[in-house]
Write an enzyme that holds these catalytic residues in place. Structure first.
Site, short mmCIF file in Angstrom:
data_model
loop_
_atom_site.label_atom_id
_atom_site.label_comp_id
_atom_site.label_asym_id
_atom_site.label_seq_id
_atom_site.Cartn_x
_atom_site.Cartn_y
_atom_site.Cartn_z
N ASP A 131 0.84 -1.19 0.00
CA ASP A 131 0.00 0.00 0.00
C ASP A 131 0.88 1.26 0.00
O ASP A 131 1.87 1.32 0.74
CB ASP A 131 -0.88 -0.03 1.26
CG ASP A 131 -1.88 1.09 1.31
OD1 ASP A 131 -2.72 1.16 0.40
OD2 ASP A 131 -1.81 1.89 2.25
N GLU A 164 1.92 -0.35 -4.95
CA GLU A 164 0.99 0.73 -5.30
C GLU A 164 1.89 1.95 -5.38
O GLU A 164 2.28 2.52 -4.37
CB GLU A 164 -0.09 0.89 -4.21
CG GLU A 164 -1.14 1.90 -4.61
CD GLU A 164 -2.11 2.24 -3.48
OE1 GLU A 164 -3.27 2.55 -3.76
OE2 GLU A 164 -1.72 2.21 -2.29
#
Lengths: 121, 817
Positions: free
Chosen positions: B354, B391
């Protein structure tokens, strides 16, 4: 609370009926009591009908007993598993590691296993 | 354990502290480790002046003992101690750290708090979802000791080549929490395990789980405007315990068996040929900024774990209050150890990081040209076979899609694929050229890194579902309690004429086509496709594009839709199977546009309404791509040619089909303008188009053609078993690779189950065998055992060559037909 083991004969098989709770405290005693009684000569059934709770350590002790018995060449099965215990054994994969007799019918979706007596609500 | 006390000569106490026998411990591993007769506790703090181990009886408010680490038990910055005679199932523990409260210098010690061990392998306190202790309690999250033995049996991580993956992103709770899921343990790891047959039928071979590290679902300040009830932190991007599986996701969490339950899930997924990727959140923690709770890191070593401004405040590159100081050597060590733990203990196959751009920032937030953490992860021996997916952006404007420091290892969520496909299918002008680039695996971003560096997606947890993408022009996040101010504004969505649910048949039909169009582009593009769970049957969040806080019907997968939208589900299933069957869509390297295989066709070519005339003009909304099957896998695999057409125009077009060098005909695989069953053909039942040279492409539709084989039909993999007099015969047709191996395994199981001594594999129609296929043969050998024989009969030269190279011909008889 600890667990007790009472042996009985049933149609040529040795039935070891366990009663109580299986956890880190009771597991070592249980192992010590069960193992000497198991022989390759006759089939053994571990009857768990009066076991209402099995902890993580308890499940491991059961599996160790089961496997040591197998190693000795003994035929050993589990029987009488209560629905709550069965639910936990199924969710954690332990159920697949044993030979089970008289698998109880799956209970209707309990939201979660029951809390342990004396534990946190 | 007592019977093993003799195992070590130091398994006895040297001191008594707080009523317990203790001795100096070992600094590594950090955390709590069971040792003969006791437990080794080890904790790091560079600036604490004193440290205590705090022991609780399970669930008790007040500690039962506090044991201060004597100065002689400290080595460097690490305090460690073995405590003897603890009941490992009945205790919970934490640490109390003493030191200065001097924020400007980076110190925020608070000896009034009991701190969670950053290395805790089990965390209780939130044992059940939305249950457990009050978060305002003195010590709401509690570390527990874990029995880490687990019987993995013959577990073998699938190790599927990244380009062969079809990833399926799902939320563990939301996937089976809805009553319609029909599982015994809704919303849990065990519940997800019950859905494995569905996942296999769907054809995905990798699940990517939203965060499963311990987090607190009560961590949300907002309230529902409707009911006034507090909202939740349903997604879980607010990690409390990085080494601990979320107890509330386990049906057995209240019993502390969440690790066993998660491992059992992973083992079962592996057995079904499905990999497991975890979404991990190392960019921030649940402690927030200056106003947030002191849970663990802040109280143990604030200065080490967080990026701090010169004034000692928290940098907020994550948008959540704090930023983990990832490139500090100690924190790097923490992250690497944590990931190794998940790979070694839980057999996890990969990670999606993330806001990974943060992992490339220096202590002061500057993006580093050569971030040590990313390099270390790329080269770590334990993580070698893991998929690492970034990401590649953060909440402070660092956008590294295509430029993430990859060290030849890192893949990325390709946000540009999402944006381009969305804009194309809604009919935006000027997108066709970029769409070609995205379909080709985004060589503008990833050339030299391989196609699998691009994780392609149209939807993810973060944003609209596929159904909502074609049903809403605008986000509708009112239920999130922020007056619809949260969530992305620019969604490149189009509602097909009506905002929200529509009764009109033409609107519903158009939406269905649009969803299929997006799926066709996603599943026929080079790169790694990722689907959002439930999109295959039209899951809706009622227009909410930021449902992080909605632990209710907005988020939960409603399985009744699988029946209601059976058409879309069938389409998706066949499309996934089509991708698995065609290596030409799953290239390792980017296409060159040249004919390197001498096939008479370039590996990729672009077409418009006229064959060989690409049209990338601003008003062009039609694109066709021809993938040459002889170039599959750089010419190493043999496949048929595939022709994919996408028309985002509101008008139909007559298009010319390209002629093939050998004069082969095209057959029609899919046309999203058709009604079922003609929207997509059963494998092997592809029809001939009415005219072999032309095709009428209808408005807003996508069409797939496939080259006809010599025998007049296209062939997929097939394994059929016959058994007679001690011999099992399995006839193999098509390609034996990772995606088709499970079908072969089933036949082997059946064959061996019947007790035969000889297994004959009729391989005359086996066109290709991959390394996964070779493993299948090994699997067959193991299953047959010592006494059995296996013969491979009539295999084509390329297949025999592969088998000889692998040395398998020594144990398997290779026989000419």
């Amino acid at each position: 609370m600890s667990a007790r083991v009472s042996p009985r004969e049933e149609a040529g098989a040795l039935v070891l009926a366990v009663a109580g709770e299986l956890d880190a405290n009771s597991a070592p005693e249980l192992l010590a009591e069960i193992l000497p009684q198991i022989t390759a000569e006759r089939p053994t059934r571990l009857d768990l009908a009066r076991v209402g709770f099995v902890s993580s350590a308890g499940l491991r002790a059961l599996l160790l007993a089961y496997r040591r018995a197998r190693l000795l060449g003994a035929r050993i099965t589990l029987t009488g598993i209560q629905p709550d215990v069965e639910f936990v054994m199924a969710a954690t994969g332990f159920l697949d590691l044993f030979d089970i007799e008289e698998r109880p019918p799956a209970p209707q979706r309990p939201a979660a296993p029951p809390p342990r007596e004396g534990g946190r609500p | 354990m007592s019977d093993r006390v003799q195992d070590r000569i130091d398994a006895y106490p040297t001191h008594r502290i707080g009523g317990y026998g203790v001795r100096a411990g070992r600094p590594f591993p950090y955390g709590a480790t069971l040792v003969p007769g006791g437990v080794n506790f080890s904790v790091y703090s560079s600036s604490a002046t004193a440290m205590r181990l705090v022991l609780f009886r399970r669930g008790a408010e007040e500690p039962m003992a506090e044991l201060e680490f004597p100065p002689e038990f400290r080595i460097g910055s690490v305090h460690s101690m073995v405590v003897f005679g603890l009941d490992h199932e009945e205790i919970e523990y934490g640490f109390r750290a003493f030191g200065p409260y001097d924020p400007v210098r980076g110190h925020r010690f608070d000896s009034g708090r009991v701190l969670l061990d950053p290395y805790a392998r089990l965390v209780s306190g939130r044992d059940r979802w939305r249950g457990g202790l009050d978060p305002s309690a003195a010590y709401p999250y509690r570390a527990r000791l874990m029995l880490d033995d687990f019987d993995w049996g013959g577990d073998r991580p699938p190790r599927i080549p990244a380009e062969d993956l079809v990833v399926y992103e799902l939320h563990v709770r939301g996937y089976t929490r809805h009553p319609s899921a029909g599982v015994r343990a809704p919303g849990t790891f065990a519940g997800l395990r019950e859905k494995i047959p569905y996942l296999r039928d769907l054809g995905i071979n990798c699940v990517e789980l939203l965060p499963v590290f311990e987090f607190d679902e009560y961590d949300n300040v907002h309230h529902s405007p409707g009911t006034g009830e507090p909202l939740h932190n349903y997604w879980g991007y607010n990690t409390v315990g990085f080494f601990a599986p979320k107890a509330g996701y386990a049906a057995t969490g209240a019993l502390g068996m969440q690790a066993d339950e998660l491992k059992t899930l992973v083992k079962a997924l592996h057995a079904a040929g499905i990999e497991v990727i975890l979404d991990v959140v190392f960019n921030h923690t649940a402690e927030g900024d200056e106003r947030g709770p002191t849970i663990s890191f802040r109280g143990l070593d604030n200065k080490t774990y967080y990026m701090l401004t010169p004034e000692g405040r928290y940098y907020n590159f994550s948008g959540t209050g704090n930023t983990v100081n990832c490139n500090h050597p100690t924190v790097r060590d923490f992250v690497v150890t944590c990931l190794r733990h998940w790979v070694a203990e839980y057999h996890i196959d990969g990670f999606r990081f993330d806001l990974a751009a943060i992992l490339g920032r220096a202590e002061d937030g500057t993006p580093l040209p050569n971030p040590p953490l990313l390099e270390q992860l790329a080269h770590d021996p334990v993580l070698r076979d893991c998929k690492l997916i970034a990401e590649a952006w953060d909440a402070a404007g660092l956008y590294e899609v295509g430029s993430f420091p990859d060290y030849g290892r890192w893949a990325e969520w390709n946000g540009k694929f999402r944006d381009t496909v969305r804009r194309f299918i809604k009919g935006d002008p000027g997108v066709t050229g970029e769409l070609a680039t995205r379909i080709a695996g985004s060589p503008d971003l990833y050339l030299g890194r391989g196609c699998a560096a691009s994780v392609n997606f149209v939807t993810s947890h973060d944003g609209f579902t596929l159904n909502d993408l074609v049903s809403y022009n605008d986000k509708h996040n009112h239920a999130n309690g922020e007056d619809n101010a949260d969530g992305e504004r620019d969604n490149a969505s189009w509602n097909c004429g009506v905002e929200g649910p529509a009764a009109a048949a033409d609107v519903r039909r158009l939406r269905l086509s649009q969803m299929k169009n997006a799926l066709v582009l996603l599943l026929t593009s080079q790169g790694v496709p990722m689907l959002l769970a439930g999109d295959e049957f039209g899951r809706t969040q009622q227009g909410n594009n930021n449902a992080y806080c909605q632990d209710n019907e907005i988020s939960w997968t409603d399985w009744r839709l699988a029946e209601e939208n059976a058409e879309l589900l069938r389409f998706t299933r066949h499309l996934i199977a089509f991708r698995h069957a065609h290596p030409v869509l799953r290239g390792t390297d980017h296409p060159s546009g040249a004919d390197t295989a001498g096939s008479g066709l370039p590996d990729v070519s672009w077409h418009g309404s006229r064959a060989w005339r690409q049209d990338f003009a601003a008003d062009s909304r039609l694109l066709a791509v021809l993938w040459c099957g002889r170039h599959a896998r750089g010419g190493r695999a043999r496949d048929r040619h595939v022709y994919v057409l996408a028309n985002a125009h509101w008008e139909g077009h007559d298009i010319e089909l390209p002629e093939l060098p050998g004069g082969q005909r095209w057959r029609l695989v899919a046309d999203t303008a058709e009604l079922p069953p003609h929207d997509i053909a059963e494998p092997g039942r592809e029809r001939l188009p009415p005219d072999p040279r032309r095709y009428r492409v209808r408005p807003r539709s996508a069409v797939i053609f496939i080259e006809e084989t010599e025998k007049g039909q296209t062939a997929m993999f097939n394994a059929s078993l016959t058994i007679s007099s001690g011999t099992a015969l399995i006839e193999l047709t098509g390609e034996l690779d990772a995606s088709t191996a499970p079908a072969f395994h089933e036949k082997i199981e059946d064959a061996v189950g019947s007790g035969v001594a000889r297994l004959e594999l009729l391989a005359g129609k086996l066109s290709y065998i991959s390394s996964a296929g070779l493993r299948s043969l090994l699997f067959a050998q193991q299953k047959m055992g010592e006494g059995g024989t296996i013969a491979l009969i009539g295999a084509p030269g390329t297949v025999v060559h592969t088998i000889r190279m692998a040395g398998l011909d020594r144990s398997i008889q290779v026989v000419d037909a």
